[in-house]
Design a protein around this motif. Sequence first.
Motif, PDB file in Angstrom:
ATOM      1  N   SER A   9     102.354  27.922  49.018  1.00  0.00           N
ATOM      2  CA  SER A   9     103.475  27.049  48.669  1.00  0.00           C
ATOM      3  C   SER A   9     104.530  27.775  47.847  1.00  0.00           C
ATOM      4  CB  SER A   9     102.967  25.825  47.897  1.00  0.00           C
ATOM      5  OG  SER A   9     102.327  26.219  46.692  1.00  0.00           O
ATOM      6  N   GLN A  10     104.132  28.740  47.028  1.00  0.00           N
ATOM      7  CA  GLN A  10     105.063  29.441  46.157  1.00  0.00           C
ATOM      8  C   GLN A  10     105.281  30.894  46.569  1.00  0.00           C
ATOM      9  OE1 GLN A  10     101.847  28.798  45.354  1.00  0.00           O
ATOM     10  NE2 GLN A  10     101.344  30.948  45.506  1.00  0.00           N
ATOM     11  N   SER A  11     104.662  31.327  47.670  1.00  0.00           N
ATOM     12  CA  SER A  11     104.796  32.735  48.066  1.00  0.00           C
ATOM     13  C   SER A  11     104.851  32.860  49.576  1.00  0.00           C
ATOM     14  CB  SER A  11     103.616  33.565  47.525  1.00  0.00           C
ATOM     15  OG  SER A  11     102.395  33.119  48.063  1.00  0.00           O
ATOM     16  N   GLY A  12     105.917  33.494  50.047  1.00  0.00           N
ATOM     17  CA  GLY A  12     106.079  33.801  51.459  1.00  0.00           C
ATOM     18  C   GLY A  12     106.419  35.268  51.557  1.00  0.00           C
ATOM     19  N   SER A  13     107.717  35.570  51.491  1.00  0.00           N
ATOM     20  CA  SER A  13     108.129  36.968  51.429  1.00  0.00           C
ATOM     21  C   SER A  13     107.649  37.615  50.130  1.00  0.00           C
ATOM     22  CB  SER A  13     109.652  37.073  51.524  1.00  0.00           C
ATOM     23  OG  SER A  13     110.117  36.577  52.768  1.00  0.00           O
ATOM     24  N   ASP A  14     107.506  36.804  49.070  1.00  0.00           N
ATOM     25  CA  ASP A  14     107.056  37.301  47.773  1.00  0.00           C
ATOM     26  C   ASP A  14     105.535  37.253  47.692  1.00  0.00           C
ATOM     27  OD1 ASP A  14     106.690  38.035  45.141  1.00  0.00           O
ATOM     28  OD2 ASP A  14     107.249  36.063  44.339  1.00  0.00           O
ATOM     29  N   LEU A  15     104.862  38.240  48.285  1.00  0.00           N
ATOM     30  CA  LEU A  15     103.402  38.254  48.270  1.00  0.00           C
ATOM     31  C   LEU A  15     102.846  38.433  46.867  1.00  0.00           C
ATOM     32  CD1 LEU A  15     102.441  40.301  51.463  1.00  0.00           C
ATOM     33  CD2 LEU A  15     102.081  37.871  51.026  1.00  0.00           C
ATOM     34  N   GLY A  16     103.678  38.954  45.971  1.00  0.00           N
ATOM     35  CA  GLY A  16     103.226  39.114  44.595  1.00  0.00           C
ATOM     36  C   GLY A  16     102.910  37.790  43.930  1.00  0.00           C
ATOM     37  N   GLY A  17     103.392  36.683  44.522  1.00  0.00           N
ATOM     38  CA  GLY A  17     103.114  35.364  43.973  1.00  0.00           C
ATOM     39  C   GLY A  17     101.842  34.737  44.502  1.00  0.00           C
ATOM     40  N   THR A  18     101.044  35.498  45.255  1.00  0.00           N
ATOM     41  CA  THR A  18      99.802  34.969  45.830  1.00  0.00           C
ATOM     42  C   THR A  18      98.863  34.458  44.741  1.00  0.00           C
ATOM     43  OG1 THR A  18      99.927  36.444  47.753  1.00  0.00           O
ATOM     44  CG2 THR A  18      97.752  35.556  47.185  1.00  0.00           C
ATOM     45  N   ARG A  19      98.377  33.235  44.931  1.00  0.00           N
ATOM     46  CA  ARG A  19      97.471  32.634  43.960  1.00  0.00           C
ATOM     47  C   ARG A  19      96.046  32.500  44.477  1.00  0.00           C
ATOM     48  NH1 ARG A  19     101.459  27.753  41.863  1.00  0.00           N
ATOM     49  NH2 ARG A  19     103.034  29.079  40.869  1.00  0.00           N
ATOM     50  N   THR A  20      95.838  32.672  45.759  1.00  0.00           N
ATOM     51  CA  THR A  20      94.476  32.649  46.284  1.00  0.00           C
ATOM     52  C   THR A  20      93.699  33.805  45.671  1.00  0.00           C
ATOM     53  OG1 THR A  20      95.144  31.636  48.368  1.00  0.00           O
ATOM     54  CG2 THR A  20      93.056  32.828  48.369  1.00  0.00           C
ATOM     55  N   THR A  21      92.532  33.507  45.121  1.00  0.00           N
ATOM     56  CA  THR A  21      91.757  34.518  44.404  1.00  0.00           C
ATOM     57  C   THR A  21      90.475  34.873  45.157  1.00  0.00           C
ATOM     58  OG1 THR A  21      90.617  32.805  43.124  1.00  0.00           O
ATOM     59  CG2 THR A  21      92.602  33.775  42.150  1.00  0.00           C
ATOM     60  N   ALA A  22      90.004  36.075  44.927  1.00  0.00           N
ATOM     61  CA  ALA A  22      88.716  36.533  45.453  1.00  0.00           C
ATOM     62  C   ALA A  22      87.965  37.188  44.296  1.00  0.00           C
ATOM     63  CB  ALA A  22      88.910  37.505  46.597  1.00  0.00           C
ATOM     64  N   VAL A  23      86.820  36.642  43.964  1.00  0.00           N
ATOM     65  CA  VAL A  23      86.029  37.132  42.826  1.00  0.00           C
ATOM     66  C   VAL A  23      84.686  37.640  43.336  1.00  0.00           C
ATOM     67  CG1 VAL A  23      84.956  36.509  40.628  1.00  0.00           C
ATOM     68  CG2 VAL A  23      87.160  35.487  41.281  1.00  0.00           C
ATOM     69  N   ARG A  24      84.321  38.844  42.901  1.00  0.00           N
ATOM     70  CA  ARG A  24      83.056  39.430  43.329  1.00  0.00           C
ATOM     71  C   ARG A  24      81.906  38.831  42.511  1.00  0.00           C
ATOM     72  NH1 ARG A  24      81.684  44.345  46.101  1.00  0.00           N
ATOM     73  NH2 ARG A  24      79.432  44.226  46.453  1.00  0.00           N
ATOM     74  N   GLU A  25      80.904  38.324  43.228  1.00  0.00           N
ATOM     75  CA  GLU A  25      79.690  37.821  42.599  1.00  0.00           C
ATOM     76  C   GLU A  25      78.493  38.407  43.345  1.00  0.00           C
ATOM     77  OE1 GLU A  25      79.478  33.601  42.237  1.00  0.00           O
ATOM     78  OE2 GLU A  25      81.341  33.436  41.059  1.00  0.00           O
ATOM     79  N   GLY A  26      77.923  39.466  42.783  1.00  0.00           N
ATOM     80  CA  GLY A  26      76.796  40.127  43.431  1.00  0.00           C
ATOM     81  C   GLY A  26      77.203  40.742  44.749  1.00  0.00           C
ATOM     82  N   ASP A  27      76.536  40.350  45.821  1.00  0.00           N
ATOM     83  CA  ASP A  27      76.822  40.887  47.155  1.00  0.00           C
ATOM     84  C   ASP A  27      77.798  40.008  47.936  1.00  0.00           C
ATOM     85  OD1 ASP A  27      75.126  43.035  46.740  1.00  0.00           O
ATOM     86  OD2 ASP A  27      73.371  41.954  47.511  1.00  0.00           O
ATOM     87  N   GLU A  28      78.508  39.134  47.224  1.00  0.00           N
ATOM     88  CA  GLU A  28      79.438  38.231  47.895  1.00  0.00           C
ATOM     89  C   GLU A  28      80.785  38.224  47.188  1.00  0.00           C
ATOM     90  OE1 GLU A  28      76.762  34.635  49.732  1.00  0.00           O
ATOM     91  OE2 GLU A  28      77.139  34.580  47.575  1.00  0.00           O
ATOM     92  N   TRP A  29      81.794  37.771  47.941  1.00  0.00           N
ATOM     93  CA  TRP A  29      83.107  37.464  47.381  1.00  0.00           C
ATOM     94  C   TRP A  29      83.300  35.958  47.475  1.00  0.00           C
ATOM     95  CZ3 TRP A  29      86.425  40.905  45.073  1.00  0.00           C
ATOM     96  CH2 TRP A  29      86.183  42.265  45.292  1.00  0.00           C
ATOM     97  N   VAL A  30      83.873  35.378  46.434  1.00  0.00           N
ATOM     98  CA  VAL A  30      84.155  33.941  46.426  1.00  0.00           C
ATOM     99  C   VAL A  30      85.666  33.753  46.459  1.00  0.00           C
ATOM    100  CG1 VAL A  30      83.837  31.756  45.230  1.00  0.00           C
ATOM    101  CG2 VAL A  30      82.062  33.527  45.083  1.00  0.00           C
ATOM    102  N   LEU A  31      86.170  33.092  47.520  1.00  0.00           N
ATOM    103  CA  LEU A  31      87.607  32.894  47.712  1.00  0.00           C
ATOM    104  C   LEU A  31      87.991  31.456  47.429  1.00  0.00           C
ATOM    105  CD1 LEU A  31      86.725  35.308  49.799  1.00  0.00           C
ATOM    106  CD2 LEU A  31      89.074  35.044  50.571  1.00  0.00           C
ATOM    107  N   HIS A  32      89.131  31.306  46.750  1.00  0.00           N
ATOM    108  CA  HIS A  32      89.602  29.964  46.408  1.00  0.00           C
ATOM    109  C   HIS A  32      91.128  29.942  46.469  1.00  0.00           C
ATOM    110  CE1 HIS A  32      89.446  25.974  44.616  1.00  0.00           C
ATOM    111  NE2 HIS A  32      90.432  26.330  43.814  1.00  0.00           N
ATOM    112  N   GLY A  33      91.668  28.997  47.232  1.00  0.00           N
ATOM    113  CA  GLY A  33      93.116  28.860  47.341  1.00  0.00           C
ATOM    114  C   GLY A  33      93.506  28.158  48.626  1.00  0.00           C
ATOM    115  N   THR A  34      94.805  27.955  48.807  1.00  0.00           N
ATOM    116  CA  THR A  34      95.325  27.252  49.989  1.00  0.00           C
ATOM    117  C   THR A  34      96.429  28.079  50.642  1.00  0.00           C
ATOM    118  OG1 THR A  34      94.838  25.082  49.030  1.00  0.00           O
ATOM    119  CG2 THR A  34      96.436  25.152  50.836  1.00  0.00           C
ATOM    120  N   LYS A  35      96.319  28.248  51.942  1.00  0.00           N
ATOM    121  CA  LYS A  35      97.333  28.937  52.733  1.00  0.00           C
ATOM    122  C   LYS A  35      98.105  27.914  53.567  1.00  0.00           C
ATOM    123  CE  LYS A  35      96.114  33.045  51.386  1.00  0.00           C
ATOM    124  NZ  LYS A  35      97.031  33.890  50.581  1.00  0.00           N
ATOM    125  N   GLU A  36      99.405  28.121  53.678  1.00  0.00           N
ATOM    126  CA  GLU A  36     100.258  27.196  54.421  1.00  0.00           C
ATOM    127  C   GLU A  36     100.997  27.926  55.543  1.00  0.00           C
ATOM    128  OE1 GLU A  36     102.884  25.298  51.683  1.00  0.00           O
ATOM    129  OE2 GLU A  36     101.294  24.186  50.675  1.00  0.00           O
TER     130      GLU A  36
END
Length: 380
Positions: free
Chosen positions: A128-155
């Motif tokens: 919602s707040q980032s298109g051409s401005d990828l620096g505004g990406t809010r979707t996160t990926a956090v490493r937990e052991g042998d997995e990544w946990v992703l949270h956010g919304t893409k439009e």
Amino acid sequence: MDFRFSDEHEFFRRQVRDAVDRLIRPRVAELDERGEFPRALWDEVAALGYFGLRHPAEYGGLEADTVTSMIFFEELARGSCGFFMAATVQMLMGTYFLGRFGSEELKRTLLVPAIKGEKIAAIGFTESQSGSDLGGTRTTAVREGDEWVLHGTKEWITNGPVADFATVVATTDPKAGLKGLSFFLVEADRPGYQRGQTIGKLGARASSTGEIVLDHVRVPADHLLGEPGRGVSYLGDILNQVRVMTGLAACSIADEAMADARGYAKRREAFGKPISEYQLIREKFARFWIQREAARTFLYRVAWMIDQGQECMREAMGAKWLATEMCLEAVDQATRIYAGNGFSTEYPPQRFFRDARFLLSGGGTHEVLLDFLGKRYLAE
């Protein structure tokens, strides 16, 4: 200097054009009116093998060069802008990083069926707040052991409502801005993956566009595509192709609009003769032809530069801008040639007019492209 296509390129163009004329063009009005993902057409085109155009033969691909790929994209856009968008995401953006960085298991279970058209791919950049401005990406990926946990919304995700998997950009280091972005492969059947709202569109309606919601979705460590924090550098490898592809789609839409307007101008009479015999009408076609030739030549030059391994970000930006602005002018002139009939949904100009608007944002908005090009020029 040699501006000719090879015999192989010309033969390939004829094959693709024949397929587009048989499978897509007779359905184009219906595809636009229905405004939904055309699964039956998808399966027919997939059976021809074109979805693997850019991928290695060992996975069912054709290993085509950039110029060959751009010939395909140009011809495909002659049919349906919406189907063109759905197919190009499948062939290029949605599977590129999987093909380049995915494990052998991921390639066998996802890339191979995607090349066959059995699985549908998407790519998730926009928020919602980032298109051409990828620096505004809010979707996160956090490493937990042998997995990544992703949270956010893409439009505004092409194929989002029907995709079986998506390549998603997320930040693995929120404080690092662009240097914290990474690519992840996320299957749609993972817990927390949701297909959100479907977006109704003005044009390019034969593709399905919508949201992808990632509610703490867990993926294995090998679903990180490439190295963490290298997403933007990887994106640069494909963005020039996206811009050339978008520009050639603009050339095709403009061609179709003005060819249709030419036929109308020869049939429509005013004050005792066809309007094609009036100087101001002929001028519209002359200006279009000149601008189209300039844009198309520029675009194929950039495609050649990509194949030669030459740096061409600036040229790709400029060619995409030129072609899309030419297209916007052409579809506007086509509606003017139709006059009052150009405002009617009964005639084709309104569809070309709507489809052309969709190209403005692909590969970067024109405001962003011009700002970058202006800075570069002034820095010389």
